[in-house]
Design a protein around this motif. Structure first.
Motif, PDB file in Angstrom:
ATOM      1  N   GLN A   1      -4.339 -24.435  -9.370  1.00  0.00           N
ATOM      2  CA  GLN A   1      -3.439 -25.087  -8.414  1.00  0.00           C
ATOM      3  C   GLN A   1      -2.415 -25.890  -9.210  1.00  0.00           C
ATOM      4  OE1 GLN A   1      -5.139 -28.091  -5.696  1.00  0.00           O
ATOM      5  NE2 GLN A   1      -4.246 -26.850  -4.073  1.00  0.00           N
ATOM      6  N   GLN A   2      -1.153 -25.492  -9.089  1.00  0.00           N
ATOM      7  CA  GLN A   2      -0.068 -26.144  -9.816  1.00  0.00           C
ATOM      8  C   GLN A   2       0.051 -27.607  -9.396  1.00  0.00           C
ATOM      9  OE1 GLN A   2       1.874 -24.625 -12.210  1.00  0.00           O
ATOM     10  NE2 GLN A   2       2.757 -26.620 -12.591  1.00  0.00           N
ATOM     11  N   ASP A   3       0.272 -28.485 -10.365  1.00  0.00           N
ATOM     12  CA  ASP A   3       0.461 -29.905 -10.092  1.00  0.00           C
ATOM     13  C   ASP A   3       1.870 -30.107  -9.534  1.00  0.00           C
ATOM     14  OD1 ASP A   3       1.264 -32.792 -10.808  1.00  0.00           O
ATOM     15  OD2 ASP A   3      -0.886 -32.765 -11.212  1.00  0.00           O
ATOM     16  N   ALA A   4       1.994 -30.925  -8.515  1.00  0.00           N
ATOM     17  CA  ALA A   4       3.289 -31.156  -7.866  1.00  0.00           C
ATOM     18  C   ALA A   4       4.211 -32.043  -8.699  1.00  0.00           C
ATOM     19  CB  ALA A   4       3.075 -31.785  -6.497  1.00  0.00           C
ATOM     20  N   ASN A   5       3.638 -32.839  -9.616  1.00  0.00           N
ATOM     21  CA  ASN A   5       4.440 -33.835 -10.319  1.00  0.00           C
ATOM     22  C   ASN A   5       4.726 -33.532 -11.780  1.00  0.00           C
ATOM     23  OD1 ASN A   5       4.513 -35.453  -8.004  1.00  0.00           O
ATOM     24  ND2 ASN A   5       2.524 -36.312  -8.494  1.00  0.00           N
ATOM     25  N   LYS A   6       3.943 -32.675 -12.410  1.00  0.00           N
ATOM     26  CA  LYS A   6       4.144 -32.437 -13.834  1.00  0.00           C
ATOM     27  C   LYS A   6       3.692 -31.035 -14.203  1.00  0.00           C
ATOM     28  CE  LYS A   6       1.376 -35.071 -16.386  1.00  0.00           C
ATOM     29  NZ  LYS A   6       0.615 -36.218 -16.864  1.00  0.00           N
ATOM     30  N   ASN A   7       3.978 -30.622 -15.420  1.00  0.00           N
ATOM     31  CA  ASN A   7       3.578 -29.304 -15.887  1.00  0.00           C
ATOM     32  C   ASN A   7       2.065 -29.183 -15.904  1.00  0.00           C
ATOM     33  OD1 ASN A   7       6.182 -28.410 -16.307  1.00  0.00           O
ATOM     34  ND2 ASN A   7       6.232 -29.066 -18.431  1.00  0.00           N
ATOM     35  N   GLY A   8       1.592 -27.975 -15.648  1.00  0.00           N
ATOM     36  CA  GLY A   8       0.149 -27.746 -15.624  1.00  0.00           C
ATOM     37  C   GLY A   8      -0.383 -27.901 -14.217  1.00  0.00           C
ATOM     38  N   GLY A   9      -1.679 -28.106 -14.143  1.00  0.00           N
ATOM     39  CA  GLY A   9      -2.325 -28.245 -12.844  1.00  0.00           C
ATOM     40  C   GLY A   9      -3.805 -28.438 -13.033  1.00  0.00           C
ATOM     41  N   ALA A  10      -4.578 -27.944 -12.073  1.00  0.00           N
ATOM     42  CA  ALA A  10      -6.024 -28.103 -12.124  1.00  0.00           C
ATOM     43  C   ALA A  10      -6.682 -26.846 -11.575  1.00  0.00           C
ATOM     44  CB  ALA A  10      -6.452 -29.316 -11.310  1.00  0.00           C
ATOM     45  N   TYR A  11      -7.873 -26.580 -12.065  1.00  0.00           N
ATOM     46  CA  TYR A  11      -8.665 -25.487 -11.516  1.00  0.00           C
ATOM     47  C   TYR A  11      -9.527 -26.040 -10.395  1.00  0.00           C
ATOM     48  CZ  TYR A  11      -6.951 -22.183 -14.818  1.00  0.00           C
ATOM     49  OH  TYR A  11      -6.119 -21.348 -15.507  1.00  0.00           O
ATOM     50  N   VAL A  12      -9.423 -25.383  -9.245  1.00  0.00           N
ATOM     51  CA  VAL A  12     -10.099 -25.821  -8.032  1.00  0.00           C
ATOM     52  C   VAL A  12     -11.081 -24.735  -7.620  1.00  0.00           C
ATOM     53  CG1 VAL A  12      -9.727 -26.492  -5.616  1.00  0.00           C
ATOM     54  CG2 VAL A  12      -8.008 -27.050  -7.340  1.00  0.00           C
TER      55      VAL A  12
END
Length: 121
Positions: free
Chosen positions: A67-78
């Motif tokens: 899931q892409q982070d809305a505020n910065k590069n990268g994200g998290a695995y959900v």
């Protein structure tokens, strides 16, 4: 000068409003998106087909996706655990019973008991 006015002179002053929030946001870590090889893409495609073939049985599945982070590069695995409601190939999403919409291109793993019973047959 009243006592409350005098006390206001010595109250803390936040000259850099929002600075602490900016520091916390900058320090927050994000994950990089993992690119799957062709073998894993084939495995996921096969598993999506199994789900599509048996969707009326309402199998509970476990999908891990990026899931892409809305505020910065990268994200998290959900990880989502639910039953699949439908697989929309046009929109390229898996819609879960709880209305979670998971982009097929962001999925890195699909598990569930449905796949264990397929191996036993």
């Amino acid at each position: 000068m009243t006592a409350s006015d005098r006390a206001a002179q010595f109250s803390p002053f936040a000259a850099l409003t929002g600075y602490n929030d900016a520091i916390i946001e900058t320090a927050r870590l994000t994950d990089e998106r993992v690119e799957l090889d062709e073998y894993m893409k084939d495995v996921l495609s096969d598993r999506l087909q199994i789900i599509a073939d048996r969707i009326k049985e309402h199998p509970e599945i476990v999908i891990t996706y990026f899931q892409q982070d809305a505020n910065k590069n990268g994200g998290a695995y959900v990880t989502a655990i639910s039953t699949a409601k439908k697989i929309d190939e046009y929109e390229r999403v898996v819609v879960m019973a709880d209305s979670t919409s998971i982009p097929i291109d962001e999925i890195i793993s699909i598990d569930g008991q449905i796949f264990e019973t397929m191996c036993d047959e």
